[in-house]
Scaffold this active site. Structure first.
Site, PDB file in Angstrom:
ATOM      1  NE  ARG A   1     132.003  61.495  -4.005  1.00 22.09           N
ATOM      2  CZ  ARG A   1     133.324  61.351  -4.094  1.00 22.09           C
ATOM      3  NH1 ARG A   1     133.911  60.408  -3.400  1.00 22.09           N
ATOM      4  NH2 ARG A   1     134.046  62.137  -4.855  1.00 22.09           N
TER       5      ARG A   1
ATOM      6  CG  ASN B   1     132.566  42.295  -0.530  1.00 23.82           C
ATOM      7  OD1 ASN B   1     133.717  42.091  -0.205  1.00 23.82           O
ATOM      8  ND2 ASN B   1     131.909  43.379  -0.159  1.00 23.82           N
TER       9      ASN B   1
ATOM     10  CD  GLU C   1     125.317  45.161   2.935  1.00 21.77           C
ATOM     11  OE1 GLU C   1     124.793  46.172   2.420  1.00 21.77           O
ATOM     12  OE2 GLU C   1     125.876  45.184   4.034  1.00 21.77           O
TER      13      GLU C   1
ATOM     14  CG  HIS D   1     129.120  46.282  -6.139  1.00 20.24           C
ATOM     15  ND1 HIS D   1     128.229  45.261  -5.892  1.00 20.24           N
ATOM     16  CD2 HIS D   1     129.505  46.735  -4.925  1.00 20.24           C
ATOM     17  CE1 HIS D   1     128.075  45.113  -4.593  1.00 20.24           C
ATOM     18  NE2 HIS D   1     128.846  45.993  -3.978  1.00 20.24           N
ATOM     19  CG  MET D   2     136.420  47.260  -7.689  1.00 21.83           C
ATOM     20  SD  MET D   2     137.536  47.640  -9.082  1.00 21.83           S
ATOM     21  CE  MET D   2     137.647  46.040  -9.858  1.00 21.83           C
TER      22      MET D   2
END
Length: 89
Positions: A5, A63, A71, A76-77
């Site tokens: 999360r 991203n 960042e 990662h998704m």
């Protein structure tokens, strides 16, 4: 892959789907990464089912680069759901 999360969630359901093998960003994805990229989408659908948002809807986001808001230099998704999402585009 593993799923966590997001510590700064943007929506009620905000999961990160992260490959175990390091890929800095989409800029470094090539033919050898096809299996892991496909697997990330399969895991995303499974997590959406577990969270109960498959039918109501969810957004997947990747991203690429600092102008997109990336960042962390590890591919990662984001799985975003749990309420009406704004229209993109």
């Amino acid at each position: 892959v593993f799923v966590i999360r997001d510590i700064n969630p943007r929506t009620p359901v905000h999961l990160l789907i992260i490959p175990n093998n390091h890929v800095a960003s989409l800029a470094f994805v090539g033919p050898r990464q096809i299996p892991i990229m496909g697997h990330m989408f399969v895991v995303a659908e499974e997590m959406a089912r577990r969270e109960g948002v498959t039918l109501s809807g969810y957004r997947l986001a990747l991203n690429q680069g600092p102008d997109s808001g990336q960042e962390i230099e590890h591919l990662h998704m984001h799985l975003l759901a749990g309420g009406r999402l704004g229209v993109m585009g």
